[in-house]
Design a protein around this motif. Structure first.
Motif, mmCIF file in Angstrom:
data_model
loop_
_atom_site.group_PDB
_atom_site.id
_atom_site.type_symbol
_atom_site.label_atom_id
_atom_site.label_comp_id
_atom_site.label_asym_id
_atom_site.label_seq_id
_atom_site.Cartn_x
_atom_site.Cartn_y
_atom_site.Cartn_z
ATOM 1 N N LEU A 63 0.820 -1.209 0.000
ATOM 2 C CA LEU A 63 0.000 0.000 0.000
ATOM 3 C C LEU A 63 0.855 1.262 0.000
ATOM 4 O O LEU A 63 1.910 1.296 0.641
ATOM 5 C CB LEU A 63 -0.920 0.017 1.222
ATOM 6 C CG LEU A 63 -2.020 -1.054 1.265
ATOM 7 C CD1 LEU A 63 -2.834 -0.918 2.543
ATOM 8 C CD2 LEU A 63 -2.937 -0.942 0.054
ATOM 9 N N PRO A 64 0.428 2.314 -0.692
ATOM 10 C CA PRO A 64 1.161 3.592 -0.684
ATOM 11 C C PRO A 64 1.209 4.181 0.726
ATOM 12 O O PRO A 64 0.301 3.975 1.539
ATOM 13 C CB PRO A 64 0.337 4.477 -1.631
ATOM 14 C CG PRO A 64 -0.461 3.531 -2.457
ATOM 15 C CD PRO A 64 -0.738 2.343 -1.592
ATOM 16 N N THR A 65 2.247 4.929 0.992
ATOM 17 C CA THR A 65 2.421 5.532 2.318
ATOM 18 C C THR A 65 1.246 6.421 2.688
ATOM 19 O O THR A 65 0.790 6.426 3.834
ATOM 20 C CB THR A 65 3.725 6.349 2.347
ATOM 21 O OG1 THR A 65 4.816 5.472 2.065
ATOM 22 C CG2 THR A 65 3.940 6.978 3.712
ATOM 23 N N THR A 66 0.732 7.191 1.724
ATOM 24 C CA THR A 66 -0.387 8.097 2.021
ATOM 25 C C THR A 66 -1.619 7.336 2.481
ATOM 26 O O THR A 66 -2.344 7.784 3.370
ATOM 27 C CB THR A 66 -0.736 8.930 0.771
ATOM 28 O OG1 THR A 66 -0.936 8.032 -0.352
ATOM 29 C CG2 THR A 66 0.375 9.909 0.444
ATOM 30 N N VAL A 67 -1.843 6.172 1.887
ATOM 31 C CA VAL A 67 -2.990 5.342 2.285
ATOM 32 C C VAL A 67 -2.762 4.775 3.685
ATOM 33 O O VAL A 67 -3.662 4.796 4.536
ATOM 34 C CB VAL A 67 -3.208 4.196 1.274
ATOM 35 C CG1 VAL A 67 -4.311 3.251 1.758
ATOM 36 C CG2 VAL A 67 -3.555 4.765 -0.101
ATOM 37 N N LEU A 68 -1.551 4.280 3.943
ATOM 38 C CA LEU A 68 -1.237 3.720 5.253
ATOM 39 C C LEU A 68 -1.398 4.753 6.355
ATOM 40 O O LEU A 68 -1.937 4.457 7.422
ATOM 41 C CB LEU A 68 0.194 3.178 5.244
ATOM 42 C CG LEU A 68 0.418 1.863 4.500
ATOM 43 C CD1 LEU A 68 1.902 1.612 4.309
ATOM 44 C CD2 LEU A 68 -0.224 0.697 5.232
ATOM 45 N N ASN A 69 -0.931 5.966 6.101
ATOM 46 C CA ASN A 69 -0.996 7.010 7.126
ATOM 47 C C ASN A 69 -2.433 7.393 7.465
ATOM 48 O O ASN A 69 -2.709 7.911 8.547
ATOM 49 C CB ASN A 69 -0.216 8.245 6.673
ATOM 50 C CG ASN A 69 1.280 8.031 6.728
ATOM 51 O OD1 ASN A 69 1.762 7.132 7.413
ATOM 52 N ND2 ASN A 69 2.034 8.842 6.003
ATOM 53 N N ARG A 70 -3.350 7.139 6.543
ATOM 54 C CA ARG A 70 -4.766 7.409 6.813
ATOM 55 C C ARG A 70 -5.442 6.241 7.531
ATOM 56 O O ARG A 70 -6.328 6.437 8.359
ATOM 57 C CB ARG A 70 -5.499 7.693 5.497
ATOM 58 C CG ARG A 70 -5.103 9.007 4.840
ATOM 59 C CD ARG A 70 -5.804 9.184 3.509
ATOM 60 N NE ARG A 70 -5.408 10.431 2.854
ATOM 61 C CZ ARG A 70 -5.807 10.790 1.645
ATOM 62 N NH1 ARG A 70 -6.617 10.007 0.952
ATOM 63 N NH2 ARG A 70 -5.388 11.930 1.124
ATOM 64 N N ILE A 71 -5.017 5.038 7.204
ATOM 65 C CA ILE A 71 -5.669 3.838 7.738
ATOM 66 C C ILE A 71 -5.196 3.488 9.144
ATOM 67 O O ILE A 71 -6.005 3.192 10.033
ATOM 68 C CB ILE A 71 -5.422 2.628 6.807
ATOM 69 C CG1 ILE A 71 -6.131 2.822 5.479
ATOM 70 C CG2 ILE A 71 -5.889 1.336 7.474
ATOM 71 C CD1 ILE A 71 -5.823 1.723 4.466
ATOM 72 N N LEU A 72 -3.884 3.531 9.374
ATOM 73 C CA LEU A 72 -3.317 2.973 10.596
ATOM 74 C C LEU A 72 -3.801 3.636 11.886
ATOM 75 O O LEU A 72 -4.029 2.934 12.881
ATOM 76 C CB LEU A 72 -1.786 3.003 10.512
ATOM 77 C CG LEU A 72 -1.202 1.995 9.514
ATOM 78 C CD1 LEU A 72 0.302 2.171 9.388
ATOM 79 C CD2 LEU A 72 -1.523 0.560 9.921
ATOM 80 N N PRO A 73 -3.980 4.968 11.938
ATOM 81 C CA PRO A 73 -4.514 5.536 13.191
ATOM 82 C C PRO A 73 -5.877 4.973 13.564
ATOM 83 O O PRO A 73 -6.161 4.738 14.742
ATOM 84 C CB PRO A 73 -4.580 7.036 12.883
ATOM 85 C CG PRO A 73 -3.541 7.251 11.831
ATOM 86 C CD PRO A 73 -3.588 6.020 10.982
#
Length: 305
Positions: free
Chosen positions: A247-257
């Motif tokens: 997954l792209p970093t931008t997607v991960l940063n939105r999902i993980l929190p």
């Protein structure tokens, strides 16, 4: 390829484990001028000399596999166009080899160290391992067994006392990186005013200080409310590091929190530390607390009771 041709972060949040570093990771990830690794706690500077460390404590092999051990994988975690490239790996703080690697390979990095009441930190770490089924001893027994476990080949995280002893490692950081490049934050201050402490970190870095808000609480110690939730998260833990590579970093940063917030909602808090056990545990840290008070110029009397 020479060392000058390699890219490394210019900001490190070094420690300590169980002191709010996950919340800091996600708070910094949301800043427009920062790139924080898409894999939380990549740990590459533990292994960058090619010597992959193996340990034989309960599930230590899984913890080691989760660390990034290849340079190409490490650099792929960051957006190198960002002004600040940030590695949040709290285990670096107690690993002198990793600290030396950072000092050698990175050009004048800024370093943030978060410190927590040593007994509270040790008990939180102990409780986390206990909730994962890794720790079986009573708390005080586990404190006394730490150095013996590490000597037997267990991961250094099992030495709760060493992980909660800060003064010598902080002095080492100041010597390696320069006192002006090391910013000390106390976990109790984050709890009482997380927005204010985040602002102090941004000012230390020289970063944009706009739109600062309170931190979300993540990665709390606790046990799952049911075996179903435990089985689900055990399955996710097995594969999440592979997913992070896709997954792209931008997607991960939105999902993980949101992932960590949900995880916190399906856990219940561990039993608290008794007054008697806390008093007994303080004895392990009295000398180090006194040394740290002199080093940071702060009264830490609250840690002694």
């Amino acid at each position: 390829m020479s060392n000058t041709d390699l890219k490394y972060p210019n900001v490190f949040v070094l420690g300590v484990p169980r002191a709010g570093t996950t919340s800091i990771h996600y708070a910094l990830s949301s800043r427009g001028d920062m790139s924080v690794s898409s894999t939380k706690e990549p740990g590459y500077l533990h292994y960058c000399n090619g010597a992959i460390k193996s340990f034989n404590g309960p599930d230590d092999n899984i913890a080691t596999i989760r660390k990034v051990q290849d340079y190409a994988d490490y650099v792929s975690l960051f957006d190198w166009q960002s002004k600040f490239v940030v590695d949040v790996t709290p285990s670096y703080f107690s690993d002198r080899e990793a600290l030396c690697n950072i000092a050698e390979k990175c050009q004048s990095p800024k370093v943030i160290v978060i410190l927590r009441d040593p007994v509270d930190r040790a008990f939180s770490h102990y409780s986390k391992f206990k909730s994962l089924g890794r720790e079986t001893l009573p708390f005080l027994d586990a404190l006394t067994k730490g150095s013996e476990r590490v000597s037997a080949g267990w991961n250094y995280n099992w030495d709760y006392v060493q992980q909660s002893s800060y003064s010598s490692n902080l002095l080492f950081c100041r010597d390696k990186f320069g006192a002006d490049n090391v910013h000390v934050v106390f976990y109790s201050d984050i709890v009482s005013d997380s927005a204010g402490e985040l602002l102090s970190m941004l000012k230390f870095l020289g970063a944009d200080t706009g739109d600062v808000h309170e931190l979300d609480k993540t990665n709390l110690s606790g046990v799952y409310k049911s075996g179903f939730y435990k089985a689900c998260f055990d399955f996710i833990d097995t594969y999440k590091y592979r997913v992070r590579k896709i997954l792209p970093t931008t997607v991960l940063n939105r999902i993980l929190p949101f992932f960590h917030k949900f995880k916190s909602n399906v856990t219940v808090k561990n039993e608290s530390l008794s007054d008697a056990d806390r008093k007994a545990a303080i004895a392990f840290f009295e000398e180090d607390i006194a040394n740290l008070e002199k080093l940071v110029g702060r009264d830490l009397n609250a840690w002694k009771s």
